[in-house]
Scaffold this motif. Structure first.
Motif, PDB file in Angstrom:
ATOM      1  N   VAL A 645      -7.571 -27.309 -21.966  1.00 30.33           N
ATOM      2  CA  VAL A 645      -8.045 -28.880 -21.045  1.00 30.33           C
ATOM      3  C   VAL A 645      -9.101 -28.169 -20.518  1.00 30.33           C
ATOM      4  CG1 VAL A 645      -7.364 -30.457 -19.817  1.00 30.33           C
ATOM      5  CG2 VAL A 645      -6.035 -29.766 -21.069  1.00 30.33           C
ATOM      6  N   ARG A 646     -10.307 -29.297 -20.875  1.00 28.68           N
ATOM      7  CA  ARG A 646     -11.244 -28.685 -20.241  1.00 28.68           C
ATOM      8  C   ARG A 646     -11.778 -29.648 -18.963  1.00 28.68           C
ATOM      9  NH1 ARG A 646     -15.587 -26.630 -23.429  1.00 28.68           N
ATOM     10  NH2 ARG A 646     -16.541 -27.083 -22.614  1.00 28.68           N
ATOM     11  N   SER A 647     -11.139 -29.189 -17.874  1.00 28.23           N
ATOM     12  CA  SER A 647     -11.609 -29.613 -16.742  1.00 28.23           C
ATOM     13  C   SER A 647     -12.015 -28.864 -15.199  1.00 28.23           C
ATOM     14  CB  SER A 647     -10.081 -30.639 -16.558  1.00 28.23           C
ATOM     15  OG  SER A 647      -9.754 -31.331 -14.983  1.00 28.23           O
ATOM     16  N   PHE A 648     -12.216 -30.023 -14.148  1.00 23.02           N
ATOM     17  CA  PHE A 648     -12.055 -29.789 -13.099  1.00 23.02           C
ATOM     18  C   PHE A 648     -11.002 -29.470 -12.255  1.00 23.02           C
ATOM     19  CE2 PHE A 648     -16.458 -30.193 -14.476  1.00 23.02           C
ATOM     20  CZ  PHE A 648     -17.410 -29.416 -13.961  1.00 23.02           C
ATOM     21  N   TYR A 649     -10.968 -28.981 -11.175  1.00 25.99           N
ATOM     22  CA  TYR A 649      -9.245 -29.384 -10.081  1.00 25.99           C
ATOM     23  C   TYR A 649     -10.116 -29.427  -9.238  1.00 25.99           C
ATOM     24  CZ  TYR A 649      -5.039 -28.590  -7.628  1.00 25.99           C
ATOM     25  OH  TYR A 649      -4.208 -28.970  -6.908  1.00 25.99           O
ATOM     26  N   THR A 650      -9.781 -29.797  -7.720  1.00 26.87           N
ATOM     27  CA  THR A 650      -9.646 -30.677  -6.807  1.00 26.87           C
ATOM     28  C   THR A 650      -8.861 -31.113  -5.698  1.00 26.87           C
ATOM     29  OG1 THR A 650     -11.665 -30.995  -5.436  1.00 26.87           O
ATOM     30  CG2 THR A 650     -10.908 -32.392  -7.162  1.00 26.87           C
ATOM     31  N   GLN A 651      -8.379 -30.492  -5.761  1.00 27.54           N
ATOM     32  CA  GLN A 651      -7.083 -30.951  -4.125  1.00 27.54           C
ATOM     33  C   GLN A 651      -8.208 -31.420  -3.123  1.00 27.54           C
ATOM     34  OE1 GLN A 651      -4.706 -27.300  -3.884  1.00 27.54           O
ATOM     35  NE2 GLN A 651      -5.689 -26.736  -2.592  1.00 27.54           N
ATOM     36  N   PHE A 652      -7.469 -32.280  -2.334  1.00 29.09           N
ATOM     37  CA  PHE A 652      -7.905 -33.004  -0.815  1.00 29.09           C
ATOM     38  C   PHE A 652      -6.598 -33.683  -0.106  1.00 29.09           C
ATOM     39  CE2 PHE A 652     -10.066 -36.079   1.589  1.00 29.09           C
ATOM     40  CZ  PHE A 652     -11.774 -35.946   1.811  1.00 29.09           C
ATOM     41  N   THR A 653      -7.292 -33.615   0.779  1.00 27.15           N
ATOM     42  CA  THR A 653      -6.047 -33.622   2.087  1.00 27.15           C
ATOM     43  C   THR A 653      -6.235 -34.946   3.162  1.00 27.15           C
ATOM     44  OG1 THR A 653      -6.218 -31.546   2.647  1.00 27.15           O
ATOM     45  CG2 THR A 653      -5.414 -32.828   4.550  1.00 27.15           C
ATOM     46  N   ALA A 654      -5.233 -35.798   3.015  1.00 30.00           N
ATOM     47  CA  ALA A 654      -5.285 -37.254   3.292  1.00 30.00           C
ATOM     48  C   ALA A 654      -3.816 -37.449   4.386  1.00 30.00           C
ATOM     49  CB  ALA A 654      -5.923 -38.414   2.375  1.00 30.00           C
ATOM     50  N   ASN A 655      -4.179 -38.971   5.327  1.00 29.65           N
ATOM     51  CA  ASN A 655      -2.973 -38.754   6.006  1.00 29.65           C
ATOM     52  C   ASN A 655      -2.176 -40.229   4.990  1.00 29.65           C
ATOM     53  OD1 ASN A 655      -3.454 -37.697   8.157  1.00 29.65           O
ATOM     54  ND2 ASN A 655      -4.863 -39.676   8.823  1.00 29.65           N
ATOM     55  N   THR A 656      -2.230 -40.549   3.612  1.00 29.47           N
ATOM     56  CA  THR A 656      -2.006 -41.020   2.803  1.00 29.47           C
ATOM     57  C   THR A 656      -2.781 -40.844   1.306  1.00 29.47           C
ATOM     58  OG1 THR A 656      -3.275 -43.237   3.380  1.00 29.47           O
ATOM     59  CG2 THR A 656      -1.831 -42.908   4.113  1.00 29.47           C
ATOM     60  N   LEU A 657      -1.949 -41.710   0.676  1.00 26.64           N
ATOM     61  CA  LEU A 657      -2.382 -41.694  -0.827  1.00 26.64           C
ATOM     62  C   LEU A 657      -2.978 -43.093  -1.073  1.00 26.64           C
ATOM     63  CD1 LEU A 657      -1.963 -41.162  -4.467  1.00 26.64           C
ATOM     64  CD2 LEU A 657       0.059 -43.053  -3.815  1.00 26.64           C
ATOM     65  N   ARG A 658      -3.295 -43.739  -0.599  1.00 23.73           N
ATOM     66  CA  ARG A 658      -4.705 -44.345  -0.901  1.00 23.73           C
ATOM     67  C   ARG A 658      -5.434 -43.608  -0.381  1.00 23.73           C
ATOM     68  NH1 ARG A 658      -5.423 -50.594   2.461  1.00 23.73           N
ATOM     69  NH2 ARG A 658      -7.318 -50.602   0.614  1.00 23.73           N
ATOM     70  N   ASP A 659      -5.592 -42.804   0.764  1.00 23.89           N
ATOM     71  CA  ASP A 659      -7.014 -42.725   1.722  1.00 23.89           C
ATOM     72  C   ASP A 659      -7.710 -41.600   0.616  1.00 23.89           C
ATOM     73  OD1 ASP A 659      -6.698 -44.797   3.899  1.00 23.89           O
ATOM     74  OD2 ASP A 659      -5.812 -43.363   4.500  1.00 23.89           O
ATOM     75  N   GLY A 660      -6.436 -40.691   0.081  1.00 25.36           N
ATOM     76  CA  GLY A 660      -6.768 -39.710  -0.523  1.00 25.36           C
ATOM     77  C   GLY A 660      -7.842 -40.065  -2.075  1.00 25.36           C
ATOM     78  N   VAL A 661      -7.014 -40.738  -2.809  1.00 26.35           N
ATOM     79  CA  VAL A 661      -8.184 -41.014  -3.979  1.00 26.35           C
ATOM     80  C   VAL A 661      -9.671 -41.903  -3.316  1.00 26.35           C
ATOM     81  CG1 VAL A 661      -7.935 -42.661  -6.101  1.00 26.35           C
ATOM     82  CG2 VAL A 661      -5.509 -41.856  -4.697  1.00 26.35           C
ATOM     83  N   ARG A 662      -9.040 -42.654  -2.409  1.00 27.40           N
ATOM     84  CA  ARG A 662     -10.337 -42.997  -2.048  1.00 27.40           C
ATOM     85  C   ARG A 662     -11.857 -41.983  -1.786  1.00 27.40           C
ATOM     86  NH1 ARG A 662      -8.620 -46.304   1.490  1.00 27.40           N
ATOM     87  NH2 ARG A 662      -8.977 -45.583   3.247  1.00 27.40           N
ATOM     88  N   TYR A 663     -11.242 -41.160  -0.905  1.00 22.67           N
ATOM     89  CA  TYR A 663     -12.238 -40.291  -0.436  1.00 22.67           C
ATOM     90  C   TYR A 663     -12.581 -39.541  -2.201  1.00 22.67           C
ATOM     91  CZ  TYR A 663     -10.548 -41.171   4.000  1.00 22.67           C
ATOM     92  OH  TYR A 663     -10.017 -41.926   5.106  1.00 22.67           O
ATOM     93  N   LEU A 664     -11.469 -39.381  -2.781  1.00 17.53           N
ATOM     94  CA  LEU A 664     -11.543 -38.496  -4.066  1.00 17.53           C
ATOM     95  C   LEU A 664     -13.167 -39.581  -4.765  1.00 17.53           C
ATOM     96  CD1 LEU A 664      -8.865 -36.722  -5.235  1.00 17.53           C
ATOM     97  CD2 LEU A 664     -11.018 -35.682  -4.614  1.00 17.53           C
ATOM     98  N   MET A 665     -12.718 -40.090  -4.756  1.00 17.97           N
ATOM     99  CA  MET A 665     -13.497 -41.598  -5.703  1.00 17.97           C
ATOM    100  C   MET A 665     -15.172 -41.370  -5.422  1.00 17.97           C
ATOM    101  SD  MET A 665     -11.241 -45.314  -6.996  1.00 17.97           S
ATOM    102  CE  MET A 665     -10.857 -45.260  -5.524  1.00 17.97           C
ATOM    103  N   GLN A 666     -15.432 -41.261  -3.898  1.00 18.16           N
ATOM    104  CA  GLN A 666     -16.202 -41.413  -3.289  1.00 18.16           C
ATOM    105  C   GLN A 666     -16.896 -40.024  -3.183  1.00 18.16           C
ATOM    106  OE1 GLN A 666     -16.674 -42.994   0.920  1.00 18.16           O
ATOM    107  NE2 GLN A 666     -14.520 -44.015   0.022  1.00 18.16           N
ATOM    108  N   ALA A 667     -16.117 -38.944  -3.412  1.00 20.16           N
ATOM    109  CA  ALA A 667     -16.832 -37.777  -2.855  1.00 20.16           C
ATOM    110  C   ALA A 667     -16.907 -36.923  -4.162  1.00 20.16           C
ATOM    111  CB  ALA A 667     -15.935 -36.605  -2.316  1.00 20.16           C
ATOM    112  N   SER A 668     -16.447 -37.051  -5.317  1.00 18.55           N
ATOM    113  CA  SER A 668     -16.114 -36.739  -6.201  1.00 18.55           C
ATOM    114  C   SER A 668     -17.687 -36.570  -7.664  1.00 18.55           C
ATOM    115  CB  SER A 668     -14.799 -36.164  -7.595  1.00 18.55           C
ATOM    116  OG  SER A 668     -13.543 -36.766  -6.697  1.00 18.55           O
ATOM    117  N   GLY A 669     -17.550 -35.315  -8.234  1.00 17.90           N
ATOM    118  CA  GLY A 669     -19.124 -35.450  -9.005  1.00 17.90           C
ATOM    119  C   GLY A 669     -20.110 -35.030  -8.569  1.00 17.90           C
TER     120      GLY A 669
END
Length: 944
Positions: A645-669
């Motif tokens: 699978v040609r994919s990157f992997y990143t993990q992010f620390t956040a207080n909630t799932l929603r915050d983590g997804v929102r941060y990843l959408m802003q910071a990824s790429g």
């Protein structure tokens, strides 16, 4: 030259300098900040070497949390190993291998064929290639510590295992063939007796000689080194004998054989070429001479036995090239200025009178008439008729010293290559790049001698000795060595142009353009010598390269220049993309996939991997709710690579799932390589989850639309939500669920597959693009696509034809288009009662509680649905139930279902919205994907 002779004489009687038994006392040096905070030490920077005892400096966490500790002085023992004295032995080895069989047996003959001018051109051209290669070797050798393996070690650690291992095998073979070349040269010398015939005598003497050399190597590097020093002394004596002989007035016997001493007419006559026989052309003579320059890598090939390879290799190699080139030039000029091309060897050709009428050649003015043998081509003496030792022996003061020089030159070169080939091959075996060869990598004794490699090299040499033809063996070996030189220069050039911070050679007298010249010249000369051998060589290297790259895939990381080049190219292209404006024709679904730990959700990984592989960006995201228990990313990256699978992997620390997804959408790429589509799993256990968890999940969808992202939600038959850490059930994966690499339905191949697309809302066409990209994969290639749309019963055919025309213009191959009319919808959905039962636990039923206001109930349980809200969205709820009934009726035997995702209204409660998603996809026997674009076109039928 005199100083070198003295040094070598000293080494011969005193032996090699050893460091065995020496012990160094070293205090544990610490910084002034903390007693456990170490000062800079060499040991900490040697960890990148293979098979090295690792010494790790304290981590930041240790420095922050550990009190100071007092350490006693630490006694360190250096590894006891015998090393050779500075660069003298490296230079001597190079000179001995360069002064090989060609020096005595072919150089004067090449002078007669090419003439003095072209002979010097041949030397200059060969030296230009070897000098640029030596400069490249010097740069690579001084760019860090060089271990055993020599040339192979340098190329592989610079260009990577793919090219390094390929040329390592070829170069080991070239060294083994060189053993045969010089042994055959030794055996060709005429000793005045014939045992069987000239050809079989070469074979017998050659096999016996190489057997004796094998036993010398079994004695260890000390015996071999002392033998080489002895050979060097003999060679120096033979050179002195030759130079003195050119100054001694020749006897009448020597004159009859063509040697007259220095003469202007002979010099002028021999300036121009006189091509004769099948080898009578420039490139053929060059190919025969070139092995006389191939010993430049001998010092590098024993790098593991040198005390300081980074110093010894550059100095020894360059000095050896200078000294041997000078000797070649001297021999070409002196032999060409003192010996005629043709002579009879008969004393009767001495002219008694002063008449020279009818006499041809410069010998006429010196009183000799060789015209008869020249015209009849029967001359047996002279430069052109001596391919063996007799020319240099004729010119020299003592013939027997020249014979001894032949012994020394040929045997020293054969012995040197007999040592070099196993050393290179041993390093190749230890790297475990090729299968079934590790047997030959085993070392014996304190110097780790590759005895098995010696025997293998011996067997190869014996097989080539049986050919017994020097002129046939020499061009083939030249081809192999030129290939090695080409890749060495390419390594230096490539490492220079990629501007890697790790490329810091201490040797500064090199240039990337001279390295490029060396590579191109070596490549061109390969085809100029023997084009068919060049094709075979590069074909074999290409096969080895393909095998290592695509089949073997060695798990090594040597920090090669290929890695640095890949980084430069990726960075350059990524930056250049920032100036490129987005166009609908180039739209790619660049996915941020909320997989959590990827190995726990293989179906989600495989689904996205199927339509993004070699097409677009895929990033697997994992939201960590605890900072102190982060998993290592390496294990998940390895798992993805193993799954192809040609994919990157990143993990992010956040207080909630929603915050983590929102941060990843802003910071990824990075720049244009930024996700535009969020892919999540369906929260199938939502009815057992807390209201806060449901609200978090739904607001993640809201945030996705707020960020102008596209959205895909995958639901398996017994799907898992993005927060669930359980494994997929058996109907989602293969029976071998205990394996680390489970097989999901998206990896299954074979059979007829069908994808049903329920294009309910026009979101820009993403719901059509995803199945099209899926059908480009091998396991989905034969899949059929059906599209379901809404329409009126009266205009059903017109709606179907219009959609077929649109899909045709989109160039998407669709099997059928089905129009869902109002007549298919019953007044009351059959499964409405199930929906009501599903949302019942989340309703307030506020109208049934007369004493309490809605506001008070909402304040206690804000996540619940009021009666007013439920009635406001009742019609929409019924539509979802009806659509689910249609899907279940039409897609019972479908492989995959894609449904347009309804966009939630701002006032819609989270519990009601997730109930809609559950209702739309429930009761299916295949995976279902809810898809929603960002209302921008991703498909177009225009050319611009």
């Amino acid at each position: 030259m005199v100083s070198l002779f003295i040094n070598f004489f000293f080494l011969f009687f005193t032996g090699t300098k050893s460091e065995s038994g020496q012990k160094d006392m070293e205090l544990r040096k610490t910084s002034i900040y903390n007693t456990i905070d170490m000062a800079p030490q060499l040991d900490y920077y040697a960890n990148t070497l293979p098979h090295q005892e690792i010494k790790i400096r304290p981590s930041l966490d240790v420095l922050r949390k550990t009190f100071e500790v007092r350490f006693p002085p630490e006694q360190l023992k250096q590894k006891q190993k015998r090393h050779f004295f500075l660069f003298f032995l490296s230079q001597m080895r190079c000179m001995l291998n360069i002064w090989g069989v060609i020096l005595f047996l072919r150089l004067t003959w090449i002078t007669s064929q090419a003439g003095i001018v072209l002979g010097l051109v041949i030397i200059a051209l060969a030296v230009s290639v070897t000098t640029t290669t030596a400069l490249s070797i010097s740069a690579i050798a001084t760019n860090g510590r060089v271990k055993s393996g020599g040339t192979y070690f340098m190329i592989s650690r610079t260009l990577g295992p793919e090219l390094g291992a390929s040329i390592g095998l070829i170069f080991s073979l070239a060294n083994a063939l060189a053993v045969a070349l010089h042994t055959v040269g030794f055996s060709e010398v005429s000793y005045g007796t014939i045992m069987v015939d000239s050809l079989n005598d070469v074979r017998i003497i050659g096999v016996v000689t190489v057997t004796i050399l094998l036993f010398i190597t079994f004695g260890g590097m000390d015996w071999e080194a002392k033998a080489q020093i002895f050979f060097f002394i003999v060679l120096m004596a033979s050179f002195v004998d030759y130079l003195v002989g050119t100054l001694i007035p020749p006897t009448l016997l020597k004159k009859s054989q063509g040697f007259f001493g220095y003469d202007r007419d002979i010099f002028i006559e021999n300036l121009t070429p006189s091509w004769r026989g099948p080898d009578g052309n420039f490139f053929r003579q060059f190919a025969i001479f070139f092995p006389a320059c191939t010993g430049i890598l001998s010092g590098a090939n024993i790098s593991g036995d040198l005390k300081d390879p980074s110093t010894a290799i550059p100095k020894g190699t360059l000095m050896a090239i200078f000294c041997t080139t000078l000797s070649y030039v001297v021999i070409v000029i002196t032999s060409g200025a003192s010996t005629v091309r043709d002579a009879s060897g008969n004393m009767t050709d001495l002219m008694t009178g002063n008449s020279t009428s009818g006499c041809l050649g410069p010998a006429c003015k010196l009183g000799w008439n060789f015209t008869t043998c020249v015209q009849s081509q029967a001359c047996s003496q002279g430069l052109a008729n001596y391919s063996q030792v007799l020319v240099m022996g004729l010119i020299s003061g003592s013939y027997y010293l020249i014979v001894a020089g032949v012994f020394a030159a040929t045997l020293s070169s054969a012995l040197g290559f007999l040592v070099s080939a196993p050393k290179i091959f041993q390093c190749l075996c230890k790297d475990n790049v090729y299968p079934y060869i590790s047997f030959f990598g085993k070392g014996y004794g304190k110097n780790n001698e590759p005895l098995r490699g010696y025997i293998l090299t011996y067997l190869i040499a014996v097989a080539i000795i049986l050919v017994a033809q020097l002129n046939i063996i020499a061009p083939i070996i030249s081809n192999f060595f030129l290939c090695s030189y080409c890749l060495i220069n390419l390594s230096c050039f490539h490492a220079s142009i990629v501007n890697s911070p790790g490329w810091r050679p201490a040797f500064k007298y090199y240039n990337k353009w001279t390295a490029l010249y060396g590579a191109m010249a070596s490549f061109a000369l390969m085809f100029a010598f023997t084009w068919w051998a060049a094709l075979v060589t590069w074909f074999v290297i290409s096969l080895l390269f393909i095998y290592i790259t695509y089949l073997k895939k060695p798990n090594v990381n040597w920090g090669s220049s290929i890695q640095a080049s890949s980084y430069n190219m990726a960075l350059s292209f990524s930056v250049s993309l920032t100036d490129v404006k987005d166009h609908v024709k180039n739209f790619r679904p660049q996915c941020l996939v909320m997989t959590g730990p990827p190995k726990q959700r293989p179906a989600l990984v495989d689904f996205v991997g199927c339509f993004t592989k070699q097409v677009s960006l895929m990033i697997c995201g994992n939201i960590m709710v605890s900072f102190f228990f982060q998993d290592s990313t390496d294990q998940y990256v390895k798992w993805l690579n193993k799954r192809k699978v040609r994919s990157f992997y990143t993990q992010f620390t956040a207080n909630t799932l929603r915050d983590g997804v929102r941060y990843l959408m802003q910071a990824s790429g990075l720049g244009k390589l930024k996700p535009n589509t969020l892919v999540i799993g369906f929260k199938s256990n939502w009815m057992e989850s807390s209201p806060t968890s449901i609200d978090d999940y739904i607001h993640t969808i809201y945030d996705t639309f707020d960020a102008n992202y596209c959205l895909c939600i995958l639901r398996m038959m017994d799907g898992l939500d993005i927060n669930d850490h359980a494994d997929f059930k058996a109907n989602d994966i293969s029976e071998n669920s205990k394996s680390d690499q489970v097989k999901t339905v998206f990896k299954n191949a074979g059979g007829t597959k069908t994808i049903d697309v329920y294009w309910i809302a026009d979101d820009g066409g993403l719901i059509l693009l995803v199945p099209y990209l899926l059908t480009r994969r091998k396991c989905w290639r034969s899949c059929k696509i059906r599209v379901f749309i809404l329409g009126d019963e009266e205009n059903m055919m017109e709606s179907r034809d219009a959609m077929m025309a649109l899909l045709k213009r989109f160039r998407i191959n669709v099997t059928d288009v089905v129009v869902m009319t109002d007549t298919e919808r019953s007044p009351q959905p059959k499964n409405m009662n199930r929906f009501l039962e599903t949302v019942a636990p989340y309703r307030l039923y506020d109208e049934q509680q007369e004493d309490v206001s809605v506001q008070e109930l909402k304040k206690k349980e804000p996540w619940k649905i009021s009666d007013k809200q439920f009635e406001a969205f009742r019609l929409k709820s019924e539509r979802k139930v009806r659509l689910n009934e249609i899907i279940r009726r039409n897609s019972q035997n479908t492989t995959l279902v894609l449904v347009s995702l309804p966009v939630p209204h701002g006032d819609c409660p989270s519990a009601l919205y997730i109930a809609w998603l559950d209702t739309l996809t429930c009761g299916l026997h295949c995976p279902a994907v809810l898809v929603r674009g960002n209302q921008e076109n991703v498909l177009t039928f225009y050319c611009q």
